[in-house]
Design an enzyme around this catalytic site. Structure first.
Site, short mmCIF file in Angstrom:
data_model
loop_
_atom_site.label_atom_id
_atom_site.label_comp_id
_atom_site.label_asym_id
_atom_site.label_seq_id
_atom_site.Cartn_x
_atom_site.Cartn_y
_atom_site.Cartn_z
NE ARG A 234 -4.22 -1.51 0.10
CZ ARG A 234 -4.31 -2.53 -0.73
NH1 ARG A 234 -3.32 -2.78 -1.58
NH2 ARG A 234 -5.37 -3.31 -0.74
CD GLU A 263 -2.92 3.52 -5.62
OE1 GLU A 263 -1.80 3.01 -5.42
OE2 GLU A 263 -3.99 2.87 -5.55
CG HIS A 282 -3.04 -0.37 -7.04
ND1 HIS A 282 -3.42 0.33 -5.93
CD2 HIS A 282 -3.16 -1.68 -6.69
CE1 HIS A 282 -3.77 -0.50 -4.96
NE2 HIS A 282 -3.61 -1.75 -5.40
#
Length: 315
Positions: A234, A263, A282
């Site tokens: 994360r 994000e 991601h």
């Protein structure tokens, strides 16, 4: 029964669709609701299935029929658990669906750093190999993984999968974990020792009060000169400005990042353009097979809840 998907675009595409959920109930599928749009969209929902949509007293204030929230994720920090508990809303997550894909992506990043495959492909595509005086132009330095020390922060399922791959590459593997685990080929140590001894530090711990901003200027300063930092966990575990400084000063030899604190990436993200920094958006969890496995888990969670035997319950 009405099932509302609040951010379907984060999971589904032409290869992976919501059809299995449509066999359970009437599905209202929203691509990506904004925060202020959620409350009205879920007002008549019996079930909500979401990935990162914030579920709190504001977004759920009209959802009087709501009995269940299912997550397309392992983490559930976007859910106000105490509020859901007070309303009698069951919340179920999806664990262990992305172990192989995240471990694979971790090594894709590591190998890209040490083998420079994209850079060498660009060298060839630019026609430079055609003009090389030798058959093997040593344009970008390469390095073997064998014999390097890999430090794994977090020995959950993903950390253990990464360790197995590292052992296959004949790396020395050390790990930091809050509890003791007996893993073949892995020596557990303190975080400080791991930082000092590792050629590569890779993070696989959840984001919580203990790990938030764990990797700051103090942590990076303890790492070896020229070490590689990898994060597929994360973004919140990193202080991004401190990582930038460690890269630009040359103290770290590189960083490979799949997650950021905000994000999608912000326009002014400090890591954009940082020296020797590889960033992917991601996508470590996102292979087709992985998302299909995730959908299977989410679907089974719903069926088990309807059968009165809920699984993967977090609230």
């Amino acid at each position: 029964m009405k099932i509302v998907l609040t951010d379907a675009k984060t999971v589904f595409d032409s290869q992976v669709t919501s059809d299995p959920l449509k066999a359970i109930g009437m599905v209202s599928e929203y691509g990506l609701l904004k925060y202020d749009e959620v409350a009205e969209a879920v007002a008549d929902a019996d079930m909500i299935i979401c990935n990162k949509t914030l579920m709190d007293s504001h977004t759920l204030r009209f959802a009087e029929k709501l009995r269940y929230i299912g997550l397309f994720a392992t983490g559930y920090n976007n859910i106000d658990i105490l509020y859901c508990r007070s309303r009698g809303i069951t919340v179920c997550n999806a664990g262990s669906y992305s172990t192989n894909s995240v471990a694979q992506h971790t090594f894709a990043l590591i190998l890209e750093h040490y083998n420079k495959t994209a850079m060498y492909d660009q060298y060839v595509q630019q026609g430079r190999w055609k003009r090389s005086p030798t058959f093997s132009p040593f344009v970008y330095p390469l390095s073997e993984l064998a014999g390097k020390t890999l430090g794994i922060v977090g020995l959950g399922a993903i950390g253990q999968a990464v360790a197995k791959i590292a052992v296959a590459f004949q790396m020395n593997v050390i790990a930091y974990n809050r509890s003791e685990k007996n893993i073949d080929g892995v020596r557990q140590t303190s975080l400080d020792e791991l930082l000092k001894a590792s050629d590569i530090v890779t993070v696989h711990c959840p984001l919580n009060s203990d790990s938030e901003k764990m990797f700051d200027s103090s942590a990076f300063s303890k790492m070896k000169q020229g070490a590689l930092f990898v994060n597929t966990a994360r973004g919140g575990v990193i202080v991004e400005k401190d990582l930038y400084d460690a890269l630009m000063s040359g103290h770290l030899g590189g960083a490979c990042i799949d997650t950021l604190s905000v994000e999608p990436m912000e326009e002014n993200c400090i890591l954009m353009g940082a020296k020797n920094c590889i960033i992917t958006p991601h996508i470590a969890w996102a292979p087709i097979e992985t998302r299909r496995r995730l959908l299977d888990i989410v679907t089974n969670n719903i069926l088990q809840f309807l059968n009165g035997t809920p699984v993967n319950v977090v609230s």
